[in-house]
Structure formats: C-alpha cells, structure tokens
Motif scaffolding. Structure first.
Motif, PDB file in Angstrom:
ATOM      1  N   GLN A 173       0.792  -1.226   0.000  1.00  0.00           N
ATOM      2  CA  GLN A 173       0.000   0.000   0.000  1.00  0.00           C
ATOM      3  C   GLN A 173       0.830   1.286   0.000  1.00  0.00           C
ATOM      4  O   GLN A 173       0.339   2.353   0.397  1.00  0.00           O
ATOM      5  N   TYR A 174       2.040   1.215  -0.489  1.00  0.00           N
ATOM      6  CA  TYR A 174       2.853   2.418  -0.635  1.00  0.00           C
ATOM      7  C   TYR A 174       2.582   3.097  -1.975  1.00  0.00           C
ATOM      8  O   TYR A 174       2.183   2.453  -2.953  1.00  0.00           O
ATOM      9  N   GLY A 189       2.626   6.786   2.331  1.00  0.00           N
ATOM     10  CA  GLY A 189       1.471   5.910   2.507  1.00  0.00           C
ATOM     11  C   GLY A 189       1.857   4.641   3.228  1.00  0.00           C
ATOM     12  O   GLY A 189       2.480   4.673   4.284  1.00  0.00           O
ATOM     13  N   ARG A 196      -3.348   9.049   7.042  1.00  0.00           N
ATOM     14  CA  ARG A 196      -2.308   9.144   6.016  1.00  0.00           C
ATOM     15  C   ARG A 196      -1.937   7.792   5.420  1.00  0.00           C
ATOM     16  O   ARG A 196      -1.222   7.719   4.428  1.00  0.00           O
ATOM     17  N   PHE A 197      -2.447   6.721   6.028  1.00  0.00           N
ATOM     18  CA  PHE A 197      -2.174   5.382   5.517  1.00  0.00           C
ATOM     19  C   PHE A 197      -3.263   4.949   4.533  1.00  0.00           C
ATOM     20  O   PHE A 197      -4.312   5.586   4.419  1.00  0.00           O
ATOM     21  N   LEU A 198      -3.016   3.835   3.855  1.00  0.00           N
ATOM     22  CA  LEU A 198      -3.903   3.396   2.787  1.00  0.00           C
ATOM     23  C   LEU A 198      -4.256   1.922   2.927  1.00  0.00           C
ATOM     24  O   LEU A 198      -3.487   1.146   3.498  1.00  0.00           O
ATOM     25  N   ALA A 201      -4.914   0.662  -2.070  1.00  0.00           N
ATOM     26  CA  ALA A 201      -4.572   1.876  -2.828  1.00  0.00           C
ATOM     27  C   ALA A 201      -4.573   1.535  -4.313  1.00  0.00           C
ATOM     28  O   ALA A 201      -3.548   1.542  -4.985  1.00  0.00           O
ATOM     29  N   ASP A 219      -8.492   4.834  -1.733  1.00  0.00           N
ATOM     30  CA  ASP A 219      -8.464   4.019  -0.510  1.00  0.00           C
ATOM     31  C   ASP A 219      -9.750   3.198  -0.559  1.00  0.00           C
ATOM     32  O   ASP A 219     -10.754   3.541   0.048  1.00  0.00           O
ATOM     33  N   LYS A 226      -8.170   9.910  -1.374  1.00  0.00           N
ATOM     34  CA  LYS A 226      -7.357  10.777  -0.535  1.00  0.00           C
ATOM     35  C   LYS A 226      -6.472  11.635  -1.429  1.00  0.00           C
ATOM     36  O   LYS A 226      -5.843  11.129  -2.348  1.00  0.00           O
ATOM     37  N   LEU A 234      -0.777  14.495   3.211  1.00  0.00           N
ATOM     38  CA  LEU A 234      -2.227  14.336   3.100  1.00  0.00           C
ATOM     39  C   LEU A 234      -2.908  15.697   3.162  1.00  0.00           C
ATOM     40  O   LEU A 234      -2.687  16.473   4.107  1.00  0.00           O
TER      41      LEU A 234
END
Length: 344
Positions: A173-174, A189, A196-198, A201, A219, A226, A234
């Motif tokens: 998920q980067y 990410g 801010r994470f996913l 993605a 997301d 996002k 973000l």
C-alpha cells in the motif's frame, strides 16, 4: 438484464424523467442524475472472442488520435485498440499475464503507456504500439519489501515534470515516487490505521483542476479518495460511502470512477459508475442510486440496477461519452454510454 431508468427521488425525479423524454423522444433506458444522463450503445466493442478474446477488462485510455486502448490480462492480446465506434484497429501484447493498470502520458507523437503487471511485479513504459521503453522493477533499494512478491503495483500516474507515481494497491500500500529516468526518489502511505495510511490503494491520478497539481489516491476498502501533495502530504479525504471505488479519472472539471462493489467490498456483482464535480460532490451515478446529501454529508450509495457486475475503470472521450471496463464479469467486452445530447 433488467436495465430500468433510475432517476432520483420524487423531488427531482419527475423533472429529470420529463427532461430525458423531451430530448430523446424514445424509450431507451437512460441512466444518470442531475443533468448528466447516458444511454448505453448496445453491442459496442464486441469482437470475435475466438480471435480477439478478453479475460478481465481492466482499464481503458484514449490517445491524441481518438483511439481507445483497452488493457486485459488475456495474453493472446493484452491490448485491444478501438475507434470510438467500437471497431478494432489493432491489437498487441502477449507478455503481461497480470496486466492491470494502464495510463497514458505525453503529447502527440510522444505519447506513451504505462502498464502495471501484478503477476510479474513490474511496471512497463511502452510506445503506443507496445515497444518497451523502460521497466520499473520492484523497489528493492527502498528496503520496505521482504521480496518482490510483496510488491504488487496496480496503477501509475505521471506528473507534469515527468515524474512517475506507482500505487502498490495489492501489496504493501505504498505510493512509490520515481523520476522520469526511472530512479526511485521516495515513497509515502503504506498500510496502517491513520488517515495518512492506505488500504487497497488501487488507483492514482494527477489532479490539476485547481491549478496546482496534486495526487488523488484510492483508498478502496475505506470507500474514499485521498488527496496528497506531490511530496506525499495528506491534504483532503473525499468520502464516498458505499462506493468501493477504483482509480480516479479526471476529465475536464469532473472526476469519474468505477465502483467495483457496493455498499461494501463483500457484495459481489454490485458495482456502478460515479461522477463528481469540481467541488468533489457526487452529482450522478450510472447504475447506482441518486447521490443524496443530508446536512452536507453524502449518504450511502448502492447499485440501483444490475447494469454492471464489477466495473473496474472508466474512460471519457472528448464528447463526454463514457466507456466502462469490467473485472470478473463473464469476459464481457467494454460498454459504451453516450452522453444524452442537450443536457449539461
């Protein structure tokens, strides 16, 4: 398939239906809301499946010549090239078993494609006729992956300066940031619980509608897009309750997206297409319920008619017609929806 007209709730429904009848003068099913109405072009793009088969129809783009490129993970012809009338113009590609993401960038004769392959764990930059110009392997140098199998790229986007962003939507998920020369410049990410994470993605796009380019990232599990700066900060969350969206597609002032499933990712054969305006407000759904806002908050959207099974991507041409590619939908060819003339 029961493809009925679905146009809103009573407050706007009668006006919308009357307007559609006035313009069309026929009984063809019409899909959409709030001035954005579409009619399906029956039989568009259907080919001889013995000669030009498809498996999952993943994504579609249009080049500067008006041709529509379809990417499928069928290795007898990974890429089918149509004209806007649905006639096959060319085909190529046998080497992409995990063909998934298809982006186009550049201008005129310098246009190129970016293809992600989820089985080979690579991204390929190619000419429009399939010649490989550059290969982005898994980012071992980042030291964020145990091995290449942990990296499963699903989509790409190209910034105005030529930098390439890769969404690792089926992996860790980067969002990976590369220079135009293919050298890794950074990442952001990743999997996690904060905003801010996913999670899934699945798609990414450059959005320049407000002037300064930003990144829109899917997301999908959380039913939202996002917005990030090009440096990975973000900036905004666009909530789309009930919509497991695929990649964001920018055309003019609008944002279009295929909704793979609704109201959650466990509901099979439940997709539709959603359309947002420049203010990121949903204004219409094709095959989905009317978008309703209460107290400024979008209510849960769902499929309203079984028009689609698992729509995976949309492509919008210069006449604002919409082409829809579908995943796991019985190997159907893409659908085309004509914008109904006279509606804004």
């Amino acid at each position: 398939m029961n493809r009925r007209v679905f146009i809103g709730r009573a407050a706007v429904g009668l006006t919308a239906i009357a307007a559609a009848k006035d313009v069309l003068g026929n009984a063809d099913p019409i899909y959409g809301h709030h001035g954005l109405f579409y009619r399906q072009v029956k039989g568009w793009g259907v080919l001889d499946a013995n000669r030009f088969p498809v498996n999952d129809c993943h994504e579609m783009v249009q080049d500067s010549r008006g041709r529509i490129f379809l990417l499928t993970n069928e290795t007898r012809n990974n890429v089918l090239i149509y004209d806007t009338k649905g006639r096959l113009k060319a085909s190529w590609g046998k080497e992409y078993p995990g063909a998934h993401g298809l982006s186009i960038a550049g201008e005129g004769s310098d246009q190129f494609l970016l293809i992600t392959d989820t089985e080979k764990h690579q991204v390929y930059k190619t000419t429009l006729d399939g010649r490989v110009l550059m290969t982005l392997d898994y980012p071992q140098e980042a030291e964020i992956y145990a091995n290449k199998d942990a990296y499963v790229p699903t989509e790409t986007a190209v910034a105005p300066n030529g930098d390439i962003y890769v969404a690792d939507g089926y992996g860790q998920q980067y969002i990976l940031h590369y220079g135009a020369d293919g050298k890794l410049k950074g990442w952001f990410g990743g999997r996690g619980e904060g905003d801010r994470f996913l999670d899934n993605a699945h798609g990414i796009a450059i959005d320049q509608r407000a002037g300064k380019p930003t990144l829109l990232v899917t997301d999908r599990t959380r039913c939202c897009f996002k917005r990030f700066s090009l440096a990975g900060e973000l900036l905004e969350i666009i909530d789309l309750p009930g919509a497991g969206v695929c990649r964001p597609v920018i055309h003019g002032d609008r944002l279009y997206a295929a909704v793979l499933r609704s109201p959650d990712m466990n509901q099979a054969n439940s997709g539709f297409v959603t359309i947002l305006d420049k203010a990121n407000k949903v204004v219409a759904n094709i095959g989905g319920t009317e978008p309703i806002y209460e107290g400024g908050k979008l209510q849960v959207m769902t499929q309203s008619s079984p028009l689609f099974a698992h729509p995976h991507d949309v492509c919008v041409d210069k006449d604002e017609n919409i082409y829809v590619a579908q995943w796991a939908s019985g190997k159907v060819y893409p659908y085309k929806f004509e914008r109904v003339a006279g509606k804004n």
